[in-house]
Design an enzyme around this catalytic site. Structure first.
Site, mmCIF file in Angstrom:
data_model
loop_
_atom_site.group_PDB
_atom_site.id
_atom_site.type_symbol
_atom_site.label_atom_id
_atom_site.label_comp_id
_atom_site.label_asym_id
_atom_site.label_seq_id
_atom_site.Cartn_x
_atom_site.Cartn_y
_atom_site.Cartn_z
ATOM 1 N N GLU A 161 0.816 -1.217 0.000
ATOM 2 C CA GLU A 161 0.000 0.000 0.000
ATOM 3 C C GLU A 161 0.847 1.262 0.000
ATOM 4 O O GLU A 161 0.474 2.266 -0.587
ATOM 5 C CB GLU A 161 -0.937 0.002 1.209
ATOM 6 C CG GLU A 161 -1.947 1.141 1.170
ATOM 7 C CD GLU A 161 -3.197 0.845 1.982
ATOM 8 O OE1 GLU A 161 -3.800 1.803 2.471
ATOM 9 O OE2 GLU A 161 -3.573 -0.336 2.127
ATOM 10 N N ASP B 1 -2.928 -3.023 2.970
ATOM 11 C CA ASP B 1 -3.417 -3.192 4.342
ATOM 12 C C ASP B 1 -4.568 -4.180 4.388
ATOM 13 O O ASP B 1 -5.445 -4.181 3.516
ATOM 14 C CB ASP B 1 -3.879 -1.846 4.920
ATOM 15 C CG ASP B 1 -2.705 -0.915 5.204
ATOM 16 O OD1 ASP B 1 -1.556 -1.385 5.145
ATOM 17 O OD2 ASP B 1 -2.953 0.273 5.475
ATOM 18 N N TYR C 150 -0.376 -3.035 13.563
ATOM 19 C CA TYR C 150 -1.249 -2.232 12.697
ATOM 20 C C TYR C 150 -2.180 -1.337 13.527
ATOM 21 O O TYR C 150 -2.906 -1.819 14.402
ATOM 22 C CB TYR C 150 -2.078 -3.166 11.826
ATOM 23 C CG TYR C 150 -2.906 -2.477 10.774
ATOM 24 C CD1 TYR C 150 -2.308 -1.885 9.672
ATOM 25 C CD2 TYR C 150 -4.293 -2.426 10.879
ATOM 26 C CE1 TYR C 150 -3.074 -1.266 8.696
ATOM 27 C CE2 TYR C 150 -5.063 -1.809 9.910
ATOM 28 C CZ TYR C 150 -4.446 -1.225 8.818
ATOM 29 O OH TYR C 150 -5.210 -0.602 7.861
#
Length: 733
Positions: free
Chosen positions: A8, A104, A309
């Site tokens: 990403e 992601d 994350y």
């Protein structure tokens, strides 16, 4: 033949490339013997702007609405077009046999990759990498468990549906409001209900009428007893005459210990952080905005790789993470955490029953915790250290046993009335040692706010106490507090209180899906409301502006309610699970858009600028509007086509030498001046001289950066919430 990996962002791409031994660096990608790793810049492709369908839409006309292309198309984002072309060429390289989607792991991440592949016309097989952290170990394990990308098709359909629905409703409603009232007005299913919640809170405060309440305390030998109403269980009464009569009777009687109760109690640590809870804590403790916290977290995740994350809505871990706890303790067990982590080493976590491990409460990503990456705290900024500290201590605390304390409750009687005193004796620190809490304990349980733990003498049942001082206490009920970013995040996460329908199914859905917006978008929504001048800040408190109040009077009722998001999320969740057709959902959205436009067109409302100044725009000559940005005061042109803006003053980090509050910077260039609310004023040159003598202060680099920021802001469109939609618009007539 090689496998193309699409990440990403560049930072994540480089991490994956290192693990996959892609050492050959090229502009926009890295290559090895088996893999080629490239990346987006977030989205490289987005839904096409209206002008891309027909040039006539450059002029905003009410008669063109509703604008609903038969099929919504996608286009390359101009600013990142070069990187898109790089990715596209790699997709079609003859030596690339297949593709790994490594964006992601979530609905939006799926959209990032799929739109790139769709726009590029990819026909090669795809697999999916699904990981929660970007450490070497996580990447290696993720690549050993790649899945067929088709397993995520429904997630992609849900992501497209959400994007297209927001586009149709947002574009059409915004154009309708802007054309009808000739003012820069925008609305959406998340930002408008959020604005409405703040307006409702202001109305509650406005209507609030304080009431006087009374209580009685008895003080003896340094211990305070508090009167308790036996019928209601309350420690206060709104009847003054009654309380005065009770007080007089008490003064004539004896205070006798009626009961001594001792109970062993446990206090448990709070759950691990999800993004919203972390943003709340950071706002309360350090004053960080939701956006600032997310940005810091993103650096700790992407650049330092020391936290997992950040955009997660879960406060639990999955069972497969338990075996990695020892490695995470070794990695974060440095500096102030060395001793705390050391005490936990050697434990067999897989054999323990852990309350924070629950696979059913983790959807895309588990809670935010430290990674297995060793940390060097000296490389972090002060802000990064603070956020990292919050996460590490929360992680360590859940691994410690509960705090155990003995709670002693004394019940005394006087003149037929009961009074209570409480005291706590700490038996086992447990997780408290992680936070270095005081004697009361931040997480200790209290049955009533009027009762606080205190040191109690060894009084026995039936003992009569002498020399008692009785006092009638008086207080007033307080109105609801104004929203801060911390409490607004809480309200967005759980907006059930602001639902008018009382629909239990919708309330349940909002609770399960995380309320208004997502953990990834709430910070941006709040920023948009500030940047659109619908909200302003005074200290930490958030206020709705006149523009915001007027918008709520003009916007359709349905768009102000959390129920709209609940309805959409219920349907999007079904699309992701494969139980609802995305085509059926979009048919309903198109019908809904038509209904919304009908309401706007027939509404009999008026919008008035009540913040006009006498200063004229240097570009078009129209009077400028005085607005309060989140951290600055600005003058902006009332003409949307002109878009001129200038910064009048901005809150800085420079502290006043008199009262130590943050000062504002007023003016431009060498004429800039620091001004404090206490009255202190200081020219920039004098400030720099003073700070130089003190060994610190604002450097020339800092000032240059501030000036560049002013110049950038002057070029930005006023309404960042719909910047792309509003740029270069012309209103017919």
């Amino acid at each position: 033949m090689k496998t193309l990996v699409i990440a990403e962002k560049p930072s994540v791409g480089r991490d994956i490339a290192r693990v996959l031994k892609c050492s050959k660096k090229t502009n926009g990608f890295m290559e090895g013997n088996e893999y080629i790793v490239t990346w987006g810049m977030g989205h490289l492709v987005t839904l096409k702007d209206l002008e891309g369908y027909d040039g006539k839409y450059k002029v905003w006309k009410m008669e063109d609405l509703p604008i609903m292309p038969e099929k919504l198309e996608i286009e390359v984002i101009r600013q990142t077009g070069k990187q898109y072309q790089t990715v596209k060429s790699l997709i079609h390289r003859k030596d690339v046999k297949d593709i790994v989607i490594a964006t992601d792991a979530g609905r939006e991440g799926e959209l990032v990759a799929r739109w790139i592949l769709k726009k590029a016309g990819n026909r090669k097989p795809c697999r999916r990498l699904w990981i929660s952290s970007v450490t070497d170990k996580a990447i290696q394990e993720g690549f050993s468990h790649l899945k067929d990308a088709r397993e995520y098709d429904n997630l992609y359909h849900a992501a497209v549906s959400r994007a297209e629905a927001d586009w149709l409703v947002g574009i059409n409603a915004t154009r309708a409001l802007t054309c009808k009232y000739n003012a820069q007005l925008s609305c959406g299913r998340v930002q408008t209900p959020t604005l409405a919640m703040i307006a409702m809170r202001e109305e509650e405060i406005k209507k609030f009428v304080p009431e006087t309440y009374y209580g009685i305390s008895a003080r003896v030998n340094g211990v305070t007893f508090t009167w308790k109403d036996e019928k209601s269980g309350s420690f206060r009464s709104f009847q003054r005459n009654r309380m005065e009569a009770i007080l007089e009777q008490m003064k004539k009687g004896n205070l006798t210990i009626q009961k001594v109760e001792k109970k062993e109690k446990k206090a448990f640590p709070p759950l691990l952080y999800d993004l919203t809870e972390l943003q709340r804590d950071a706002n309360k403790r350090f004053g960080y905005s939701a956006k600032e916290t997310l940005n810091i977290m993103q650096r700790l995740y992407e650049n330092y790789k020391v936290l997992t994350y950040p955009r997660t809505d879960s406060r639990y871990l999955t069972s497969d993470v338990v075996d990695t706890i020892p490695e995470r303790l070794n990695a974060c067990g440095t500096g102030p955490y060395r001793k705390l982590a050391g005490q936990l080493r050697g434990e067999n976590w897989s054999r323990k029953k852990l309350s924070f491990v629950d696979n059913s409460k983790v959807s895309d990503h588990h809670a935010i915790i430290p990674t297995e990456q060793f940390v060097d705290l000296t490389h972090m900024s002060s802000d990064e250290r603070k956020i990292y500290d919050l996460v590490v201590r929360r992680f360590l605390s859940v691994l410690y046993p509960p705090c155990i304390y003995e709670e002693t409750t004394l019940t005394a009687e006087c003149a037929g009335e009961h009074l209570i005193a409480k005291g706590n004796v700490l038996l086992q620190d447990g997780f408290r040692q992680v936070y270095e809490l005081d004697a009361e304990g931040e997480f200790s349980e209290e049955t009533g706010s009027e009762l606080k733990g205190q040191n109690l003498p060894k009084w026995n049942q039936g003992e009569k106490l002498t020399d008692v001082q009785y006092v009638l206490k008086e207080g007033k009920t307080t109105p609801p507090s104004r929203f801060t970013e911390a409490t607004l995040l809480s309200a967005m996460e759980n907006p059930v209180k602001y639902m008018e329908s009382g629909d239990k199914a919708m309330a349940k859905t909002l609770g399960e899906t995380g309320g208004l917006g997502t953990v990834a978008t709430r910070a941006d929504i709040i920023e948009k409301l500030f940047n659109s001048f619908l909200l302003e800040k005074k200290g930490k408190e958030i206020f709705i502006t006149s523009k915001g109040k007027q918008l709520l009077e003009l916007v359709p009722e349905d768009l102000k309610k959390p129920e709209l998001t609940a309805d959409w999320e219920m349907k999007l969740s079904r699309i992701a699970k494969g139980s609802l057709s995305d085509k059926k959902f979009m048919e309903d959205i198109r019908q809904y858009t038509t209904e919304i436009l009908g309401e706007i067109k027939t509404e009999q409302g008026i919008f008035r600028h009540d913040n006009l100044t006498n200063k004229k725009c240097p570009n078009c000559g129209k009077r400028l509007l005085a607005v309060n940005g989140k951290n600055a005061k600005l003058l902006v042109c009332q003409d949307r086509e002109c878009g001129y803006r200038e910064t009048v003053s901005r809150v800085t980090n420079a502290r006043c030498p008199v009262c130590y509050k943050k000062m504002e910077m007023i003016g431009k260039g060498d004429d800039s001046m620091f001004v404090c609310s206490c009255g202190h004023k200081e020219r920039l040159s004098k400030f720099q001289e003073r700070r130089k003598k003190e060994g610190g202060g604002v450097s020339k680099k800092d000032v240059a950066a501030y000036m560049r920021k002013q110049q950038r802001e002057a070029k930005e469109p006023v309404n960042n919430a719909f910047a792309d939609a509003l740029k270069n618009i012309r209103l017919d007539g």
